[in-house]
Design a protein around this motif. Structure first.
Motif, short mmCIF file in Angstrom:
data_model
loop_
_atom_site.label_atom_id
_atom_site.label_comp_id
_atom_site.label_asym_id
_atom_site.label_seq_id
_atom_site.Cartn_x
_atom_site.Cartn_y
_atom_site.Cartn_z
N ILE A 271 0.83 -1.21 0.00
CA ILE A 271 0.00 0.00 0.00
C ILE A 271 0.86 1.26 0.00
O ILE A 271 0.51 2.26 -0.63
CB ILE A 271 -0.99 -0.04 1.18
CG1 ILE A 271 -2.05 1.04 1.01
CG2 ILE A 271 -0.29 0.09 2.52
CD1 ILE A 271 -3.36 0.69 1.63
N GLN A 272 2.04 1.20 0.65
CA GLN A 272 2.91 2.39 0.68
C GLN A 272 3.50 2.68 -0.68
O GLN A 272 3.83 3.82 -0.99
CB GLN A 272 4.04 2.21 1.70
CG GLN A 272 3.59 2.12 3.13
CD GLN A 272 3.35 0.69 3.57
OE1 GLN A 272 3.42 -0.24 2.77
NE2 GLN A 272 3.03 0.51 4.84
N HIS A 273 3.66 1.66 -1.49
CA HIS A 273 4.14 1.90 -2.85
C HIS A 273 2.99 2.43 -3.71
O HIS A 273 3.15 3.41 -4.45
CB HIS A 273 4.74 0.64 -3.47
CG HIS A 273 5.36 0.89 -4.81
ND1 HIS A 273 6.63 1.41 -4.95
CD2 HIS A 273 4.88 0.76 -6.07
CE1 HIS A 273 6.90 1.58 -6.23
NE2 HIS A 273 5.85 1.19 -6.93
N LEU A 274 1.81 1.80 -3.57
CA LEU A 274 0.65 2.24 -4.35
C LEU A 274 0.33 3.72 -4.10
O LEU A 274 -0.12 4.43 -5.00
CB LEU A 274 -0.59 1.39 -4.00
CG LEU A 274 -0.48 -0.10 -4.34
CD1 LEU A 274 -1.79 -0.81 -4.01
CD2 LEU A 274 -0.14 -0.30 -5.80
N VAL A 285 1.32 -4.26 -14.57
CA VAL A 285 2.09 -4.98 -13.56
C VAL A 285 2.64 -6.28 -14.14
O VAL A 285 1.90 -7.05 -14.74
CB VAL A 285 1.20 -5.27 -12.32
CG1 VAL A 285 1.89 -6.24 -11.37
CG2 VAL A 285 0.86 -3.97 -11.61
N ILE A 286 3.94 -6.46 -13.97
CA ILE A 286 4.57 -7.70 -14.37
C ILE A 286 5.14 -8.34 -13.11
O ILE A 286 6.01 -7.75 -12.45
CB ILE A 286 5.72 -7.45 -15.38
CG1 ILE A 286 5.20 -6.63 -16.57
CG2 ILE A 286 6.32 -8.77 -15.86
CD1 ILE A 286 6.29 -6.01 -17.41
N ASN A 287 4.61 -9.51 -12.76
CA ASN A 287 5.03 -10.15 -11.51
C ASN A 287 4.83 -11.65 -11.66
O ASN A 287 3.85 -12.09 -12.25
CB ASN A 287 4.19 -9.61 -10.35
CG ASN A 287 4.79 -9.93 -9.00
OD1 ASN A 287 5.06 -11.09 -8.69
ND2 ASN A 287 5.00 -8.90 -8.18
C1 LIG Z 1 5.88 3.71 6.77
C2 LIG Z 1 6.31 2.97 5.56
C3 LIG Z 1 6.58 3.68 4.40
C4 LIG Z 1 6.94 3.00 3.23
N1 LIG Z 1 7.15 3.73 2.09
C5 LIG Z 1 7.39 3.07 0.94
C6 LIG Z 1 7.53 3.80 -0.29
O1 LIG Z 1 7.48 5.03 -0.32
N2 LIG Z 1 7.74 3.11 -1.42
C7 LIG Z 1 7.82 1.74 -1.44
O2 LIG Z 1 7.99 1.17 -2.54
N3 LIG Z 1 7.72 1.04 -0.30
C8 LIG Z 1 7.51 1.66 0.89
N4 LIG Z 1 7.42 0.94 2.03
C9 LIG Z 1 7.74 -0.50 1.98
C10 LIG Z 1 6.58 -1.35 1.49
O3 LIG Z 1 5.74 -1.67 2.58
C11 LIG Z 1 7.09 -2.65 0.85
O4 LIG Z 1 7.91 -3.32 1.76
C12 LIG Z 1 7.88 -2.43 -0.44
O5 LIG Z 1 7.14 -1.58 -1.32
C13 LIG Z 1 8.15 -3.75 -1.12
O6 LIG Z 1 9.03 -3.55 -2.21
P1 LIG Z 1 9.08 -4.56 -3.42
O7 LIG Z 1 7.72 -4.72 -3.98
O8 LIG Z 1 10.15 -4.10 -4.32
O9 LIG Z 1 9.61 -5.90 -2.76
P2 LIG Z 1 8.85 -7.24 -2.36
O10 LIG Z 1 7.69 -6.96 -1.49
O11 LIG Z 1 9.90 -8.16 -1.88
O12 LIG Z 1 8.26 -7.76 -3.72
C14 LIG Z 1 9.00 -8.30 -4.78
C15 LIG Z 1 8.02 -8.81 -5.82
O13 LIG Z 1 8.73 -9.27 -6.96
C16 LIG Z 1 8.14 -10.44 -7.44
N5 LIG Z 1 9.17 -11.18 -8.17
C17 LIG Z 1 10.26 -11.82 -7.68
N6 LIG Z 1 11.01 -12.32 -8.67
C18 LIG Z 1 10.39 -12.00 -9.82
C19 LIG Z 1 10.67 -12.25 -11.19
N7 LIG Z 1 11.77 -12.90 -11.58
N8 LIG Z 1 9.81 -11.78 -12.12
C20 LIG Z 1 8.68 -11.12 -11.75
N9 LIG Z 1 8.38 -10.85 -10.47
C21 LIG Z 1 9.22 -11.29 -9.51
C22 LIG Z 1 7.61 -11.14 -6.22
O14 LIG Z 1 6.51 -11.99 -6.57
C23 LIG Z 1 7.16 -9.97 -5.34
O15 LIG Z 1 5.79 -9.66 -5.56
C24 LIG Z 1 7.09 1.59 3.23
C25 LIG Z 1 6.84 0.88 4.42
C26 LIG Z 1 6.48 1.54 5.57
C27 LIG Z 1 6.22 0.75 6.80
#
Ligand SMILES: Cc1cc2nc3c(=O)[nH]c(=O)nc-3n(C[C@H](O)[C@H](O)[C@H](O)COP(=O)(O)OP(=O)(O)OC[C@H]3O[C@@H](n4cnc5c(N)ncnc54)[C@H](O)[C@@H]3O)c2cc1C
Ligand SMILES: Nc1ncnc2c1ncn2[C@@H]1O[C@H](COP(=O)(O)O)[C@@H](O)[C@H]1O
Lengths: 320, 245
Positions: A271-274, A285-287
């Protein structure tokens, strides 16, 4: 109502977000009867600034004082207040950004103006003057009536459609008067990513998360971005891990973007990224995980491996 | 050095937002509140600076009594005392007038705020207060050191950062990585109970904006899934259907 638009320029060229600010100002002026003047500060080439006319400005006031080449909210606000006086403007439009908000705020306090930051639509000027803005980090909107005689609005990207037309604004030299108070900080250095397209200005953003697995794997994402003329962004863990620079970090605690197209690669969609992307017109979205929460916020989704999908998308674009 | 940190009491980032009273009030039922995340960075750096140089750190919130748990948390993290201006904030200008009034009475060397609140997301209160007090304000600031009455700080600019130097007094809107968020420890929580929390009446201000109504964004349509083997189709759809290419 006469409208003044504060321009942000990059090496003398009007930024896209400021083109939108002019278009927004032009729509307000045409709905309420009035003209649009734009204010350009610092270095700028007259023929570039005249292009403000394409988006609806009749005139550009250009203050070329070299001290204004550096972003300075105090001096910029002084110049803006003086330009409001010189043009008799009652509406001021800026693009929402760090400097835009700072200038808007300081000018508003001086002018006792009503200020709204984050407007997402044109104002409703039938009867009163009210404008809709984004609140709760994109989770809701508020409609706010602006009561003071002078109204200052910082607009979000995509608050208005821009249609460039033929036209050229008259560029006039403007010489605001500054005091010592306007130059109270010294810039001792800066780091800027060379020719990179800025995230807030970009129409398309390709963004990577932890699913990209490491900084050495960014090339397929950069290739796609280049093929699309897009800027690159990332999730917070990616910048925390120093895989990408901090200024690319998008979300609640990073930059908020609202491009036409946002392509999320290996980002789970917390949600913080959204919160930083929910103003985007179209989200892809590619995941590899079909259950990734980001798919719920997406317009198009591909369940697959980024390292397989990205090169194929790049190839498809290059082949037209 | 006297430091003032202005904090907001806001719904947690994951809270579901809804409205009541004919869409004119936030529905507070079931909502978990936190210190604004950017304000938390300001507070963390403020506490570090105070510990380095000695001095006093005051936290300030403009808000109703609901804010007190967050104010106590700030005291537990390391603020010395707190002021709450007892009013429901009506707009940024109202908040700025209250902060400026407190600052004029007490004279702070450094006022730290968050880069933006996460309820109104305006990013303007620091600029408004700066102008009302006639002192410089900068935001978003990601690094800050104070030495001999001078601040050295880094500010995020479009696509990079800028390093600056300015004399105190100053107002700064903070963001990461200015400091790591601090979690209160047991001793902090105990001492926070007895630290002074002063409640003051708001000063009257002119009404410059009026809220008409809140609304939620329209529900998002379903996501169109494209099989990975046909990834190329996406490009065609983005051109012909979404019309974003
Ligand atoms: C107060 C607070 C503020 C925050 N502010 C922010 C912010 O401003 N921005 C932010 O982004 N986050 C923020 N966060 C962190 C946020 O909660 C998430 O932890 C973060 O966004 C997760 O980053 P991610 O999606 O890169 O990593 P992950 O959650 O680890 O997700 C990685 C994704 O990649 C996928 N994946 C893995 N390998 C592959 C592959 N080869 N091909 C396709 N897909 C793959 C996985 O399925 C997974 O969905 C905040 C958190 C808090 C508590
Ligand atoms: N009601 C409030 N009480 C105390 N500080 C506030 C309040 N509202 C805003 N601020 C401060 O001003 C900053 C910017 O807020 P905003 O302009 O609403 O985005 C916040 O991060 C806080 O530090």
């Amino acid at each position: 109502m006469s409208v003044l638009v504060f321009l942000e320029t990059d090496k003398g060229i009007i930024k896209k977000t400021s083109q939108e600010a002019i278009a927004y100002g032009a729509a307000v002026a045409s709905a309420t009867g009035g003209t649009v003047t734009a204010l350009a500060l610092g270095e700028g080439d007259a023929s570039e600034l005249a292009k403000a006319g394409r988006f609806g400005a009749a005139k550009v006031l250009h203050a070329a004082d070299p001290r204004l080449n550096q972003e300075n909210s105090l001096a910029y606000a002084s110049a803006l207040v003086q330009a409001v006086g010189a043009t008799g403007s009652t509406v001021v439009i800026l693009a929402k950004s760090g400097i835009g908000d700072a200038v808007a705020a300081r000018a508003a306090a001086r002018l006792k103006a009503a200020i709204v930051s984050g407007a997402t639509e044109l104002p409703d000027t039938a009867g009163g003057f009210s404008v809709k803005r984004s609140i709760y980090t994109g989770k809701a909107f508020a409609t706010v009536e602006m009561k003071a005689p002078v109204k200052i609005i910082a607009i979000r990207k995509n608050a208005v459609d821009v249609q460039a037309e033929e036209g050229s604004a008259a560029v006039e030299v403007f010489n605001p008067v500054f005091g010592d108070n306007d130059f109270k900080a010294t810039v001792t250095g800066s780091e800027k990513a060379g020719t990179q397209l800025s995230l807030t200005d970009a129409d398309i953003i390709v963004s990577g998360g932890r699913g990209m697995k490491g900084p050495e794997n960014w090339q397929p994402l950069i290739d796609l971005a280049q093929a699309l003329g897009a800027a690159t962004g990332c999730s917070k863990p990616v910048s925390d891990l120093d895989w990408r620079p901090h200024h690319e970090h998008i979300g609640q605690t990073g930059i908020k973007v609202a491009p036409n197209l946002y392509i999320a690669c290996g980002i789970s969609g917390a949600i913080q990224h959204l919160a930083g992307v929910n103003g985007s017109k179209c989200i892809v979205v590619i995941n590899k995980d079909p259950e990734a929460p980001f798919f719920k916020a997406a317009d198009y989704g591909i369940v697959g491996d980024v390292f397989d999908v990205l090169p194929r998308l790049t190839k498809a674009i290059k082949e037209g | 050095m006297k430091i003032l940190v202005c904090i907001t009491n806001v719904p947690d980032t994951t809270a579901r937002i809804s409205f009541t009273d004919g869409d004119t009030k936030l529905n507070k039922a079931g909502v978990q509140y936190i210190i604004g995340p950017y304000d938390d960075y300001a507070l963390a750096r403020g506490v570090e600076l105070k510990e380095q140089s000695g001095g006093m750190l005051t936290v300030l919130n403009v808000g109703p009594a609901d804010s007190e748990p967050q104010i106590r948390k700030a005291l537990a993290i390391g603020a010395d005392d707190a002021i709450r201006v007892d009013a429901e904030p009506v707009d940024s200008f109202f908040v700025a007038e209250q902060i400026a009034h407190v600052a004029r009475q007490n004279g702070y060397d450094l006022i730290l705020m968050g880069r933006e609140s996460i309820d109104f997301n305006s990013g303007i209160v620091h600029g408004l207060v700066g102008e009302l007090l006639g002192i410089p304000s900068f935001s978003p600031v990601m690094k800050l050191d104070i030495e001999g009455g001078k601040a050295r700080f880094a500010r995020e600019i479009d696509g990079g950062k800028e390093y600056l130097e300015a004399d105190l007094p100053l107002i700064l809107g903070c963001q990461e990585p200015i400091a790591e968020w601090k979690i209160p420890n047991m001793r902090g929580i105990m001492t926070a109970r007895t630290k002074p929390l002063q409640v003051v009446e708001p000063v009257p201000t002119e009404e410059l904006t009026v809220l008409q109504k809140y609304e939620l964004p329209p529900a998002k349509g379903a996501c169109r899934m494209i099989p990975a083997e046909e990834a190329e189709t996406l490009i065609r759809l983005l051109k012909t259907e979404a019309k974003v290419l």
